[in-house]
Write an enzyme that holds these catalytic residues in place. Structure first.
Site, PDB file in Angstrom:
ATOM      1  N   ALA A  66       0.867  -1.177   0.000  1.00 30.57           N
ATOM      2  CA  ALA A  66       0.000   0.000   0.000  1.00 30.57           C
ATOM      3  C   ALA A  66       0.904   1.227   0.000  1.00 30.57           C
ATOM      4  O   ALA A  66       2.076   1.151   0.405  1.00 30.57           O
ATOM      5  CB  ALA A  66      -0.893  -0.022   1.235  1.00 30.57           C
ATOM      6  N   GLY A 111       0.567  -4.855   0.924  1.00 34.32           N
ATOM      7  CA  GLY A 111      -0.639  -4.931   0.100  1.00 34.32           C
ATOM      8  C   GLY A 111      -0.418  -5.694  -1.203  1.00 34.32           C
ATOM      9  O   GLY A 111      -1.360  -6.246  -1.759  1.00 34.32           O
ATOM     10  N   GLU A 114      -0.719  -9.223  -0.220  1.00 37.70           N
ATOM     11  CA  GLU A 114      -2.147  -9.452   0.077  1.00 37.70           C
ATOM     12  C   GLU A 114      -2.947  -9.577  -1.218  1.00 37.70           C
ATOM     13  O   GLU A 114      -3.864 -10.395  -1.321  1.00 37.70           O
ATOM     14  CB  GLU A 114      -2.667  -8.320   0.971  1.00 37.70           C
ATOM     15  CG  GLU A 114      -2.045  -8.388   2.359  1.00 37.70           C
ATOM     16  CD  GLU A 114      -2.338  -7.178   3.231  1.00 37.70           C
ATOM     17  OE1 GLU A 114      -1.984  -6.056   2.806  1.00 37.70           O
ATOM     18  OE2 GLU A 114      -2.916  -7.338   4.315  1.00 37.70           O
ATOM     19  N   GLU A 134       4.871  -4.802   7.118  1.00 34.29           N
ATOM     20  CA  GLU A 134       4.197  -3.678   7.788  1.00 34.29           C
ATOM     21  C   GLU A 134       4.746  -3.411   9.186  1.00 34.29           C
ATOM     22  O   GLU A 134       4.833  -2.270   9.636  1.00 34.29           O
ATOM     23  CB  GLU A 134       2.676  -3.941   7.876  1.00 34.29           C
ATOM     24  CG  GLU A 134       1.939  -3.815   6.546  1.00 34.29           C
ATOM     25  CD  GLU A 134       1.897  -5.095   5.736  1.00 34.29           C
ATOM     26  OE1 GLU A 134       2.698  -6.022   6.008  1.00 34.29           O
ATOM     27  OE2 GLU A 134       1.066  -5.178   4.824  1.00 34.29           O
TER      28      GLU A 134
HETATM   29  N1  COA Z   1       4.578   3.102  -0.924  1.00 39.32           N
HETATM   30  C1  COA Z   1       4.962   4.240  -1.499  1.00 39.32           C
HETATM   31  N2  COA Z   1       6.080   4.354  -2.224  1.00 39.32           N
HETATM   32  C2  COA Z   1       6.832   3.251  -2.364  1.00 39.32           C
HETATM   33  C3  COA Z   1       6.489   2.027  -1.795  1.00 39.32           C
HETATM   34  C4  COA Z   1       5.293   1.964  -1.043  1.00 39.32           C
HETATM   35  N3  COA Z   1       4.854   0.841  -0.475  1.00 39.32           N
HETATM   36  N4  COA Z   1       7.450   1.128  -2.090  1.00 39.32           N
HETATM   37  C5  COA Z   1       8.354   1.772  -2.846  1.00 39.32           C
HETATM   38  N5  COA Z   1       7.994   3.068  -3.011  1.00 39.32           N
HETATM   39  C6  COA Z   1       8.695   4.116  -3.756  1.00 39.32           C
HETATM   40  C7  COA Z   1       9.907   4.623  -3.007  1.00 39.32           C
HETATM   41  O1  COA Z   1       9.537   5.591  -2.046  1.00 39.32           O
HETATM   42  C8  COA Z   1      10.704   5.202  -4.152  1.00 39.32           C
HETATM   43  O2  COA Z   1      10.142   6.430  -4.513  1.00 39.32           O
HETATM   44  P1  COA Z   1      11.091   7.708  -4.814  1.00 39.32           P
HETATM   45  O3  COA Z   1      11.918   7.292  -5.981  1.00 39.32           O
HETATM   46  O4  COA Z   1      10.121   8.806  -5.123  1.00 39.32           O
HETATM   47  O5  COA Z   1      11.910   7.915  -3.582  1.00 39.32           O
HETATM   48  C9  COA Z   1      10.423   4.235  -5.293  1.00 39.32           C
HETATM   49  O6  COA Z   1       9.218   3.579  -4.946  1.00 39.32           O
HETATM   50  C10 COA Z   1      11.499   3.195  -5.488  1.00 39.32           C
HETATM   51  O7  COA Z   1      11.682   2.518  -4.241  1.00 39.32           O
HETATM   52  P2  COA Z   1      13.104   2.352  -3.529  1.00 39.32           P
HETATM   53  O8  COA Z   1      12.868   2.139  -2.067  1.00 39.32           O
HETATM   54  O9  COA Z   1      14.015   3.471  -3.924  1.00 39.32           O
HETATM   55  O10 COA Z   1      13.622   1.011  -4.242  1.00 39.32           O
HETATM   56  P3  COA Z   1      14.658  -0.039  -3.638  1.00 39.32           P
HETATM   57  O11 COA Z   1      14.983  -0.958  -4.766  1.00 39.32           O
HETATM   58  O12 COA Z   1      15.767   0.633  -2.938  1.00 39.32           O
HETATM   59  O13 COA Z   1      13.842  -0.850  -2.526  1.00 39.32           O
HETATM   60  C11 COA Z   1      11.935  -2.030  -1.668  1.00 39.32           C
HETATM   61  C12 COA Z   1      12.772  -1.659  -2.926  1.00 39.32           C
HETATM   62  C13 COA Z   1      10.686  -2.767  -2.158  1.00 39.32           C
HETATM   63  C14 COA Z   1      12.747  -2.954  -0.751  1.00 39.32           C
HETATM   64  C15 COA Z   1      11.536  -0.739  -0.895  1.00 39.32           C
HETATM   65  O14 COA Z   1      10.973   0.187  -1.835  1.00 39.32           O
HETATM   66  C16 COA Z   1      10.552  -0.949   0.196  1.00 39.32           C
HETATM   67  O15 COA Z   1      10.901  -1.450   1.243  1.00 39.32           O
HETATM   68  N6  COA Z   1       9.276  -0.524  -0.023  1.00 39.32           N
HETATM   69  C17 COA Z   1       8.258  -0.572   0.981  1.00 39.32           C
HETATM   70  C18 COA Z   1       7.738  -1.974   1.211  1.00 39.32           C
HETATM   71  C19 COA Z   1       6.700  -1.965   2.310  1.00 39.32           C
HETATM   72  O16 COA Z   1       6.964  -1.673   3.451  1.00 39.32           O
HETATM   73  N7  COA Z   1       5.453  -2.309   1.927  1.00 39.32           N
HETATM   74  C20 COA Z   1       4.357  -2.356   2.838  1.00 39.32           C
HETATM   75  C21 COA Z   1       3.650  -1.050   2.866  1.00 39.32           C
HETATM   76  S1  COA Z   1       2.287  -1.045   4.004  1.00 39.32           S
END
Ligand code: COA
Length: 260
Positions: A66, A111, A114, A134
Site C-alpha cells: 500500500a 498490500g 495481500e 508492515e
Molecule cells: N509506498 C509508497 N512508495 C513506495 C512504496 C510503497 N509501499 N514502495 C516503494 N515506493 C517508492 C519509493 O519511495 C521510491 O520512490 P522515490 O523514488 O520517489 O523515492 C520508489 O518507490 C522506489 O523505491 P526504492 O525504495 O528506492 O527502491 P529499492 O529498490 O531501494 O527498494 C523495496 C525496494 C521494495 C525494498 C523498498 O521500496 C521498500 O521497502 N518498499 C516498501 C515496502 C513496504 O513496506 N510495503 C508495505 C507497505 S504497508
C-alpha cells in the site's frame, strides 16, 4: 473505462491487468485500489473474458505494498476506511467466478502480497520476494494478509512472516506453498500464458463450480462443503460442455468447450 494507473490487455480470452506505477514500485494508493476494483468488475461482467491475470509494470515489482505516503497521512477513521476498501477488493477477487492468476514479477510486499494471496493461482519469477513488512513501519497488514496467509501456511509461518516482516525469496515461497510455480524471470510471461490458456479453454461451469466449492469450502464445515460440491457437480452435468467433454474422451479427441 480508461485508467490512469492500470494497463489493460486482452488476448485469447485472457485479460491482463497491470498495475502501472513503476516509479513507485506499483504501490497501491487509494486511486489504484478504486481502479482495480472497477477493472475487476468490468472483467467479471464481460463474457469474452475467461481468465484474469494481475501483474505489475516494470521488472522490479509486482506491487511493493500500500502507498506508505498515503498511510502516513491518514487519521484512524480514514485508515479504517482504507483497510475496508483494500479488504473489499481482495475479497471481490477471491470470490470471483473467473480464475485470477497473479504473475509476480518482483517484490510482492504488504498490500502486494495481500493482492497476490487473494488471487486463485500465483506464479512467481525467481527474483520475486514476498512478505508482510508492515511491522517495520509500526503497523500491521490491513488488506486481509494475516487471515489469508494464516489459512495458506498455518500459524507458525504466518506469525513468523508477520512478526519479523522479513520477506521470503520465491524459492522459499514455493516450498511453503505460497506460490504454485517459480520460473526464471524471462519465462514468467510464457508460464502465465500457458496456465491462463489452459483455464481459458476449460469448461466455464466446471471452473466456476471448482472456484466456489474450494473458496467457500475453505471457510465452512465438511458437511456444508460436500453439499455445495454435489450441487455444483449436478449443475456441471446439465451443461452441453459435459456432453462434449465426455464424448471427446470416448471418441479419443480434444474437447471443444463452448460455455453452454
Ligand atoms: N509506498 C509508497 N512508495 C513506495 C512504496 C510503497 N509501499 N514502495 C516503494 N515506493 C517508492 C519509493 O519511495 C521510491 O520512490 P522515490 O523514488 O520517489 O523515492 C520508489 O518507490 C522506489 O523505491 P526504492 O525504495 O528506492 O527502491 P529499492 O529498490 O531501494 O527498494 C523495496 C525496494 C521494495 C525494498 C523498498 O521500496 C521498500 O521497502 N518498499 C516498501 C515496502 C513496504 O513496506 N510495503 C508495505 C507497505 S504497508
Amino acid at each position: 473505462m480508461a485508467f490512469d494507473n492500470l494497463l489493460i490487455n486482452d488476448k485469447d480470452r485472457v485479460r491482463t491487468i497491470t498495475v502501472n506505477r513503476p516509479d513507485k514500485l506499483n504501490a497501491l494508493n487509494r486511486q489504484t485500489l478504486l481502479e482495480l476494483q472497477q477493472a475487476i468488475i468490468e472483467a467479471h461482467g464481460e463474457d469474452t473474458v475467461r481468465v484474469i491475470v494481475l501483474t505489475g509494470a516494470g521488472d522490479k515489482a509486482f506491487v511493493a505494498g500500500a502507498d506508505i505516503g498515503e498511510i502516513r497521512a491518514q487519521s484512524a477513521v480514514e485508515a479504517r476506511a482504507f483497510s475496508a476498501m483494500g479488504q473489499n477488493l481482495m475479497s471481490l477477487i477471491q470470490s470471483l467466478d473467473k480464475p485470477v492468476i497473479a504473475a509476480i514479477n518482483g517484490f510482492a510486499l504488504g498490500g502486494g502480497m495481500e493482492l497476490a494471496l487473494a488471487c486463485h493461482l500465483r506464479i512467481a519469477s525467481d527474483n520475486a520476494r514476498l512478505g508482510l513488512p508492515e511491522i517495520k513501519l509500526g503497523i500491521m497488514p490491513g488488506f486481509g494478509g494475516t487471515q489469508r496467509l494464516l489459512r495458506l501456511v498455518g500459524t507458525t509461518r504466518a506469525l513468523e512472516m508477520s512478526l519479523t516482516g522479513e520477506p521470503v525469496a520465491a524459492e522459499h515461497a514455493l516450498e511453503l506453498g505460497i506460490v504454485n510455480q517459480m520460473v526464471a524471470s524471462d519465462k514468467l510471461d510464457s508460464a502465465t500464458t500457458a496456465m491462463a490458456g489452459k483455464l481459458a479453454t476449460a469448461a466455464p461451469e466446471a471452473v466456476r463450480g471448482i472456484l466456489q466449492a474450494i473458496n467457500q469450502g475453505a471457510d465452512t464445515d465438511l458437511k456444508t462443503g460436500l453439499a455445495l460440491e454435489t450441487a455444483r457437480f449436478a449443475l456441471c452435468c446439465a451443461t452441453e460442455d459435459m456432453q462434449e467433454g465426455t464424448s471427446a474422451f470416448l471418441e479419443k479427441r480434444k474437447p471443444e468447450f463452448k460455455g453452454r
